[in-house]
Design an enzyme around this catalytic site. Structure first.
Site, mmCIF file in Angstrom:
data_model
loop_
_atom_site.group_PDB
_atom_site.id
_atom_site.type_symbol
_atom_site.label_atom_id
_atom_site.label_comp_id
_atom_site.label_asym_id
_atom_site.label_seq_id
_atom_site.Cartn_x
_atom_site.Cartn_y
_atom_site.Cartn_z
ATOM 1 N N GLY A 14 -18.116 29.165 31.364
ATOM 2 C CA GLY A 14 -18.432 27.815 31.802
ATOM 3 C C GLY A 14 -17.212 27.003 32.172
ATOM 4 C CG HIS A 15 -13.380 24.551 30.222
ATOM 5 N ND1 HIS A 15 -13.567 23.189 30.170
ATOM 6 C CD2 HIS A 15 -12.052 24.753 30.399
ATOM 7 C CE1 HIS A 15 -12.403 22.580 30.301
ATOM 8 N NE2 HIS A 15 -11.467 23.505 30.444
ATOM 9 C CG HIS A 73 -22.089 19.128 26.406
ATOM 10 N ND1 HIS A 73 -23.122 19.823 25.826
ATOM 11 C CD2 HIS A 73 -20.991 19.390 25.663
ATOM 12 C CE1 HIS A 73 -22.672 20.494 24.787
ATOM 13 N NE2 HIS A 73 -21.381 20.243 24.643
ATOM 14 C CG HIS A 127 -14.842 30.042 23.573
ATOM 15 N ND1 HIS A 127 -13.572 29.513 23.637
ATOM 16 C CD2 HIS A 127 -15.634 29.025 23.182
ATOM 17 C CE1 HIS A 127 -13.588 28.254 23.275
ATOM 18 N NE2 HIS A 127 -14.840 27.922 23.011
ATOM 19 C CG HIS A 161 -23.665 25.186 22.675
ATOM 20 N ND1 HIS A 161 -22.783 26.086 22.118
ATOM 21 C CD2 HIS A 161 -24.139 24.457 21.639
ATOM 22 C CE1 HIS A 161 -22.734 25.902 20.812
ATOM 23 N NE2 HIS A 161 -23.543 24.904 20.498
ATOM 24 C CD GLU A 193 -23.458 29.839 24.171
ATOM 25 O OE1 GLU A 193 -22.982 30.890 24.629
ATOM 26 O OE2 GLU A 193 -22.794 28.793 24.039
#
Length: 248
Positions: free
Chosen positions: A213-214, A50, A190, A43, A70
């Protein structure tokens, strides 16, 4: 099959914190595909905090699975993705200064806007997805844009999961039913993690892709990247084949 797409934004955040090339973003992209994920998500944001636009071109050269980009479809973003031609573009309505994506599109208000963007992407052979809150009423407007899929914003589910997982999943179940009726694919993303991913897919087995991801990167600090990806794949597979108490 439920595809696992690994979001690499946090790897880029860690690299950018010190400058240089540690961790090596391209090597991580190569490795996560080797470790079994079925796609890579990034993203890029306008401030490049990032993933940078240069990273997008670099990562594209090592993709052997699905490439999902994204972003908010600004003129600059549209130019980028139409040049790269990834497997998929997921349209997200976040502002330039957003810390992270925190809501989906109001497809009633933005139907014409999204229809125009999606038409341009499809003219370049790019599959499209729309980021959407768990709201059944918005699905029909999303379907009219020509998008191939809807990515359900699972932030609300993840926050509510620990308090009452049934209350947190019910809006997603109802929205998923309407998505299926409109013959669109269901994606989710998310704040998904190893704790809540099983329940989500068990109750909505028609999900075809999750983007994580996170949490995945954080969990890999303790478990190792390969082991974490394999743990996700095992939980996804186990939930997908379980037939009890599912909605479809």
């Amino acid at each position: 099959m439920v595809r696992l797409s690994v979001n690499l934004n946090k790897i880029a955040t860690l690299r950018n914190a010190r400058g240089g090339n540690i961790p090596d973003l391209l090597q991580v992209a190569i490795d996560v595909q080797k470790f079994g994920c079925q796609g890579i998500t990034i993203h890029p944001r306008p401030d490049g905090r990032h993933i940078t636009y240069k990273d997008v071109y670099d990562i594209n050269s090592v993709i052997t699975t699905e490439f999902n980009i994204e972003g908010n479809p600004s003129e600059k973003f549209m130019k980028l993705v139409m040049d790269i031609k990834p497997s998929q573009v997921t349209l997200v309505p976040d502002s330039d200064n957003a810390i992270t994506s925190d809501s989906g599109w109001n497809t009633f208000l933005y139907q014409d806007f999204l229809t125009d963007k999606i038409r341009k992407l499809k003219n370049h052979g790019i599959r499209t997805s729309i980021f959407l809150d768990p709201n059944p009423e918005l699905v029909s407007y999303a379907a009219k844009t020509g998008a191939d899929s809807i990515e359900l914003y699972t932030g609300y589910f993840s926050v509510g999961y620990s308090e009452n997982k049934w209350n947190s999943i019910n809006p997603y179940i109802e929205t998923a039913k309407i998505i299926v009726k409109n013959k669109m694919f269901i994606h989710a993303g998310h704040d998904l993690n190893l704790d809540n991913i099983y329940f989500l897919i068990e109750k909505i087995p028609n999900i075809s892709e999750v983007s994580i991801g996170h949490a995945l990167i954080c969990e890999s600090i303790y478990m190792g990247l390969e082991n974490t990806i394999q743990s996700y794949l095992k939980r996804i597979h186990k939930a997908r084949i379980k037939k009890n108490d599912t909605i479809f």
